[in-house]
Design a protein around this motif. Structure first.
Motif, PDB file in Angstrom:
ATOM      1  N   THR A 268       0.710   9.165   5.864  1.00  0.00           N
ATOM      2  CA  THR A 268       0.371   8.041   6.862  1.00  0.00           C
ATOM      3  C   THR A 268      -0.208   8.339   8.112  1.00  0.00           C
ATOM      4  OG1 THR A 268       1.979   6.683   5.406  1.00  0.00           O
ATOM      5  CG2 THR A 268       1.318   5.722   7.621  1.00  0.00           C
ATOM      6  N   GLY A 269      -1.237   7.707   8.504  1.00  0.00           N
ATOM      7  CA  GLY A 269      -1.786   8.121   9.747  1.00  0.00           C
ATOM      8  C   GLY A 269      -2.903   9.083   9.801  1.00  0.00           C
ATOM      9  N   THR A 283      -8.652   6.553   7.064  1.00  0.00           N
ATOM     10  CA  THR A 283      -7.300   6.881   7.411  1.00  0.00           C
ATOM     11  C   THR A 283      -6.096   6.336   6.412  1.00  0.00           C
ATOM     12  OG1 THR A 283      -8.215   6.508   9.549  1.00  0.00           O
ATOM     13  CG2 THR A 283      -5.713   6.346   9.420  1.00  0.00           C
ATOM     14  N   VAL A 285      -2.840   4.254   5.402  1.00  0.00           N
ATOM     15  CA  VAL A 285      -1.987   3.113   6.014  1.00  0.00           C
ATOM     16  C   VAL A 285      -1.032   2.599   4.910  1.00  0.00           C
ATOM     17  CG1 VAL A 285      -3.796   2.735   7.649  1.00  0.00           C
ATOM     18  CG2 VAL A 285      -3.788   1.483   5.275  1.00  0.00           C
ATOM     19  N   LYS A 286       0.061   2.403   5.458  1.00  0.00           N
ATOM     20  CA  LYS A 286       1.129   1.848   4.718  1.00  0.00           C
ATOM     21  C   LYS A 286       0.820   0.329   4.250  1.00  0.00           C
ATOM     22  CE  LYS A 286       4.518   4.827   4.041  1.00  0.00           C
ATOM     23  NZ  LYS A 286       4.972   5.182   2.631  1.00  0.00           N
ATOM     24  N   LYS A 289      -4.910  -3.463   5.211  1.00  0.00           N
ATOM     25  CA  LYS A 289      -5.798  -4.041   6.513  1.00  0.00           C
ATOM     26  C   LYS A 289      -7.206  -4.412   5.918  1.00  0.00           C
ATOM     27  CE  LYS A 289      -2.670  -2.926   9.769  1.00  0.00           C
ATOM     28  NZ  LYS A 289      -2.158  -3.744  10.676  1.00  0.00           N
ATOM     29  N   SER A 298      -8.767  -1.831   2.919  1.00  0.00           N
ATOM     30  CA  SER A 298      -7.601  -0.777   2.568  1.00  0.00           C
ATOM     31  C   SER A 298      -7.886  -0.544   1.112  1.00  0.00           C
ATOM     32  CB  SER A 298      -6.230  -1.348   3.010  1.00  0.00           C
ATOM     33  OG  SER A 298      -6.196  -1.702   4.283  1.00  0.00           O
ATOM     34  N   THR A 306       0.422   3.828  -0.723  1.00  0.00           N
ATOM     35  CA  THR A 306      -0.481   4.129   0.399  1.00  0.00           C
ATOM     36  C   THR A 306      -1.805   3.458   0.034  1.00  0.00           C
ATOM     37  OG1 THR A 306      -1.193   6.297   0.001  1.00  0.00           O
ATOM     38  CG2 THR A 306       0.716   6.052   1.657  1.00  0.00           C
ATOM     39  N   TYR A 309      -7.751   3.113   4.487  1.00  0.00           N
ATOM     40  CA  TYR A 309      -8.375   2.139   5.231  1.00  0.00           C
ATOM     41  C   TYR A 309      -9.906   3.012   5.529  1.00  0.00           C
ATOM     42  CZ  TYR A 309      -9.454  -1.106   8.721  1.00  0.00           C
ATOM     43  OH  TYR A 309     -10.023  -2.463   9.747  1.00  0.00           O
ATOM     44  N   VAL A 427      -6.230   0.275  13.183  1.00  0.00           N
ATOM     45  CA  VAL A 427      -5.147   1.127  12.889  1.00  0.00           C
ATOM     46  C   VAL A 427      -5.174   2.198  13.900  1.00  0.00           C
ATOM     47  CG1 VAL A 427      -5.438   0.491  10.369  1.00  0.00           C
ATOM     48  CG2 VAL A 427      -6.790   2.711  11.391  1.00  0.00           C
TER      49      VAL A 427
END
Length: 533
Positions: A268-269, A283, A285-286, A289, A298, A306, A309, A427
């Motif tokens: 994540t991230g 990216t 993300v959890k 988005k 996403s 996960t 994005y 994000v």
């Protein structure tokens, strides 16, 4: 001794087949590449011949088995990383009813307009269908290139082919079918249809979405996980591939799902940038988005926990291929300079990119003011416009080919910066970026993207193979060698690190602002010149 697996990276213009050994690390043992055609049509169509893909898969499998001296009996599993959002329509016998409609196909404007771009709209999408679609699928079919509109195009324009449809597959799912006789679709491919219900407890195609978008739900296959063993290699397929019948076949994933895993950017991230035929910024993300204004969503990943994005540029490295064909080695024999690169045409093809980059290494940041826009086949993100096109801007009497080629690389990087900045509105994209794909092989490109973004850039070993590496990780998870895809991060080695040059970044900051204005100022002209009724 480790476990040997075969991973197929199924790209837009060719397939790369790799044997990996999985032990304490993941080691590339052998690889082979075979190209195939992308058929571009005047009406915006972009198609591929499914037989060409299957034949390329068979040819390269034979090559890697022979070159590695590893017997086929030692291959413990195969899987795929593939281009996404293609449309492969097959009959009950698994035979394609027409050629593949590529993710680049953009002829379905009328179907999209009639299906979702009518009534009261937000960002060009019917507000009621928009709200319902986002709630059910986490996305919306707002692009002319989304496969649901290609499906509807076939329904409207090729009714005889439509009558033959048994199942709708994506590209790797067609190859899975050829291997196993199974009609399946992994979750990430199902998400790409814009018909997949992502709500808790669902994990299925939505009847409501199918009705809304004009799809016969009976045409959709069973959904599987990326690491599921979806079947065993049939006798017929094994003979064609030169492998053993009964070899396990795993679901795999799309390139948007697996390249980040192969890049070692699956937590994540983590943010990675890919530069191959296409390009993107992604990216992990959890939570879901979506940015309708920038066309970023996403995407369901290979890991159920996960999302990716994801912001896509459809003609990235494809622009460099255009440069190779029409500026460096073109149809009227105008070269950068008259030199003999090699007596072998194959060597010329392999080395010409390196030759180009060597020739432009002394061009300063900003390419003497020349700016290139990389929208050779329209654009999807951060603006959706199938009419947008590439251009060279600000040419003068002193501008040469080296300036133009250098500007192409910078233009691709400017667009990727635009996408990264759009992502950061929603994000927390990482400050250190993993850069992968064939573009990451060139130190010059790595430095330019670091300067343009103002970010630390990391590359990995064999960055051109990260898609296949991601597919190998999926096999390892499926076989129980790895608990999950994140465990592979420690097995993926960093290669080089690049830091931004402050003076170069100042030049790029200026050109980047001009780059963004070029679309705004020319949008109506693009429509006038390129719109097809």
């Amino acid at each position: 001794m480790g476990v040997y697996v075969i991973a197929y990276d199924v790209g837009t213009t060719g397939i790369k087949t790799c044997i990996f050994e999985i032990a304490n690390s993941i080691k590339l043992v052998a690889s082979a590449v075979e190209g195939y055609n992308l058929y571009i049509e005047e009406n915006g169509g972009a198609e591929q011949n499914p037989d060409e893909l299957w034949n390329a898969m068979c040819t390269t499998t034979y090559k890697v088995i022979q070159s590695s001296n590893i017997s086929s009996e030692r291959i413990q599993g195969i899987s795929f990383c593939s281009q996404m959002q293609g449309l492969v329509l097959v009959d009950r016998n698994g035979e394609p009813v027409r050629r593949i409609m590529s993710y680049m196909d953009q002829r379905s404007y009328h179907e999209m307009r009639d299906g979702i771009a009518n009534g009261i709209k937000i960002s060009g999408v019917n507000i009621f269908k928009l709200i319902r679609s986002i709630k059910i699928t986490g996305a919306v079919a707002a692009s002319v290139k989304d496969p649901v509109w290609k499906y509807n195009w076939v329904k409207c324009n090729e009714p005889e082919n439509y009558k033959k449809i048994y199942k709708w597959l994506d590209v790797k799912e067609f190859l899975i079918l050829k291997c196993t006789d199974q009609f399946v679709m992994t979750k990430d491919s199902a998400f790409g249809t814009m018909l997949y219900d992502i709500r808790d407890g669902k994990n299925c195609f939505s009847r409501e979405m199918c009705k809304m978008l004009g799809v016969d739900i009976e045409h959709l296959p069973d959904i599987v996980n990326s690491s599921d063993q979806v079947g065993l290699l049939t006798e017929k397929a094994a003979f064609k591939l030169g492998l053993q019948a009964g070899t396990p076949v795993f679901g795999g994933g799309g390139d948007a799902s697996l390249i980040g895993i192969g890049a070692g950017a699956s937590e994540t991230g983590d943010t990675h940038i890919y530069l191959g035929t296409s390009g993107w910024v992604s990216t992990v993300v959890k939570k879901r988005k979506i940015d309708l204004f920038s066309m970023i969503a996403s995407i369901v990943g290979a890991d159920d926990c996960t999302y990716n994005y994801f912001a896509e540029l459809e003609t990235a490295g494809k622009c460099l291929e255009w440069v190779k064909d029409h500026l460096a080695l073109d149809e009227i024999n105008i070269y950068l300079q008259k030199v003999c690169i090699s007596d072998s045409f194959e060597s010329i093809y392999k080395n010409l990119y390196d030759f180009m980059l060597e020739e432009i290494k002394n061009i300063p940041a900003g390419s003497h003011g020349v700016i290139f826009t990389p929208w050779l086949h329209g654009n999807r993100c951060p603006f959706e416009d199938s009419n947008a096109r590439g251009m060279f801007f600000n040419i003068n009497l002193d501008t040469g080919k080296r300036d133009l080629i250098h500007a192409v690389i910078e233009g691709i990087c400017y667009h990727l910066r635009w996408q990264l900045e759009a992502q950061r509105k929603k994000v927390n994209a990482s400050e250190t970026i993993r850069f992968v794909g064939g573009g990451a092989l060139a130190p010059l490109t790595c430095q330019i993207i670091s300067d343009v973004l103002g970010c630390k850039i990391e590359t990995v070993e064999n960055p051109q193979n990260v898609g296949a590496l991601g597919a190998a990780v999926i096999v390892a998870v499926g076989l129980g060698i790895l608990l999950n895809v994140e465990e592979a991060n420690k097995m993926i080695k960093l290669d080089k690190t690049y830091y931004p040059n402050h003076d170069n970044k100042l030049v790029h900051d200026r050109n980047y602002e001009a780059f963004k204005m070029l679309y705004k100022n020319n949008k109506s002209i693009f429509h006038t010149l390129n719109y097809v009724e």
